[in-house]
Design an enzyme around this catalytic site. Structure first.
Site, PDB file in Angstrom:
ATOM      1  N   LYS A 175      42.827  40.049  40.911  1.00  0.00           N
ATOM      2  CA  LYS A 175      43.688  39.717  39.770  1.00  0.00           C
ATOM      3  C   LYS A 175      45.067  40.354  39.930  1.00  0.00           C
ATOM      4  O   LYS A 175      46.087  39.754  39.566  1.00  0.00           O
ATOM      5  CB  LYS A 175      43.042  40.173  38.465  1.00  0.00           C
ATOM      6  N   LYS A 243      52.242  45.654  32.147  1.00  0.00           N
ATOM      7  CA  LYS A 243      51.066  46.495  32.439  1.00  0.00           C
ATOM      8  C   LYS A 243      50.441  46.097  33.769  1.00  0.00           C
ATOM      9  O   LYS A 243      50.120  46.950  34.599  1.00  0.00           O
ATOM     10  CB  LYS A 243      50.064  46.362  31.289  1.00  0.00           C
TER      11      LYS A 243
END
Length: 302
Positions: A175, A243
Site C-alpha cells: 500500500k 500520513k
C-alpha cells in the site's frame, strides 16, 4: 463459510468504511457497525445492518471483525485498547484491518492477536471513495495463506482485485508503494492541466485524448474532473495522503531506497496540509501547482 451465516463487526464507518460495510450488508452478511459519529451507524442500520454502542458490543460473537480507521495509533487503540477488539473477540475470529498504517505496527498487531487465539490480516485498500461505493477496491493482503482464504468472501464483497502479497505487514508495504505511485500521478496530472490551460488548449478534449494513450490512468480518469472544475470535495483527504507519504518515506529510508520524486511530492502534500487544506481531496495538489505557477484565481475557460 456461507456469508449468510457470518456476522461481521465493522469498526470505523468513515468515507471508506461506511460504503464497504453497506456492500457487506448487500452481500448477505450480518453487519454490526460502530463509529464515533452516530450518523454513520444509522446509515449502516438503514441499509439493513445493525448498530452497536461501543466496540465490545459490536465485536462479541462476531465471526469477522473489520477495522477501517485513519492511522497506526487508532488501530492500536481499537485492537489492543481497554475493552477493545482483542479483549472481546471470540477465539478463532478473523480480524481484517483495512486501514493504512505502518507495516511494523501491522506485524505487531498480528503477533499480539495470534497470542490471543485470533487470526489477523492487514488488508489496506486502494480505489478511494468511488471504489468503496462500487465494491471495486484493490486489496493487498498480508498474513497467512490460510487466513487469506478464510477472508475471501469478505474481500469479494468489497473488492475486485484481491491479492495475497506475503506475511503480516506485506499488505501495508505494498500500500505504501501504491500511495507513492498515486501521489506522483496526481502531481504530474496537475502539472499537465496547468500547462495545457496556460496554452489555452481545450483541456477537456486534451484530457480525453490523453486518457486513451500511454498517459491514461485511473488517476486521470477519476481526478482530472476535480481539477478542471476546481472541486476538491474529499474522496481521499490530503491529511491522510500526508500520513501515508510519511509511511513511504520512513520505510524507504529504513530500506536504504532513494525516492527523489516521491520525496518532492511528499513535501508538496505536506505544504497543503500545513496550509489548512488537509480536509480537501488529494487532487487539490492542483492548487499548489497553480500557485507556484502564479496562476491561482485566473479564468480557466477553454
Amino acid at each position: 463459510m456461507s456469508s449468510t451465516k457470518q456476522t461481521i463487526a465493522f469498526i470505523g464507518l468513515g468515507i471508506m468504511g461506511r460504503p464497504m460495510a453497506i456492500n457487506l450488508v448487500k452481500a448477505g452478511f450480518d453487519v454490526v457497525g460502530f463509529n464515533l459519529e452516530p450518523a454513520a451507524i444509522e446509515a449502516v442500520a438503514a441499509a439493513g445492518g445493525r448498530g452497536a454502542g461501543n466496540i465490545a458490543e459490536a465485536v462479541k460473537g462476531a465471526d469477522v471483525i473489520a477495522v477501517m480507521v485513519p492511522d497506526s495509533p487508532d488501530v492500536e487503540l481499537v485492537l489492543t485498547g481497554e475493552d477493545g477488539v482483542f479483549d472481546n473477540a471470540r477465539e478463532g475470529a478473523l480480524v481484517i484491518d483495512f486501514s493504512t498504517i505502518l507495516p511494523d505496527v501491522s506485524r505487531r498487531m498480528a503477533e499480539v492477536g495470534a497470542a490471543r487465539g485470533l487470526r489477523v490480516l492487514d488488508a489496506p485498500v486502494s480505489g478511494g471513495e468511488a471504489g468503496a461505493i462500487e465494491g471495486s477496491l484493490s486489496i493487498m493482503v498480508g498474513g497467512t495463506a490460510e487466513d487469506f482464504a478464510l477472508g475471501a468472501p469478505v474481500f469479494d464483497a468489497v473488492g475486485a482485485t484481491i491479492v495475497h502479497v506475503g506475511p503480516s505487514g506485506s499488505g501495508q508495504t505494498v500500500k505504501a508503494a501504491n500511495q507513492l505511485i498515486v501521489a506522483g500521478n496526481i502531481e504530474l496530472l496537475a502539472e499537465a492541466i496547468v500547462f495545457l490551460e496556460a496554452h489555452h488548449v481545450d483541456t477537456e478534449a486534451a484530457v480525453k485524448v490523453l486518457g486513451g494513450g500511454l498517459a491514461g490512468s485511473t488517476v486521470l480518469q477519476r481526478k482530472a474532473g476535480n481539477m478542471l472544475s476546481r472541486n476538491f470535495a474529499p474522496g481521499f483527504r490530503i491529511a491522510l495522503h500526508h500520513k501515508d507519504m510519511g509511511i513511504v518515506t520512513n520505510a524507504a529510508r529504513e530500506a536504504g531506497v532513494v525516492i527523489p520524486l516521491g520525496a518532492a511530492v511528499a513535501q508538496l502534500i505536506a505544504s497543503l496540509n500545513a496550509q489548512g487544506h488537509g480536509g480537501l481531496d488529494h487532487s487539490a495538489l492542483f492548487k499548489s501547482v497553480e500557485e507556484l505557477s502564479g496562476r491561482a484565481g485566473e479564468s480557466h475557460t477553454s
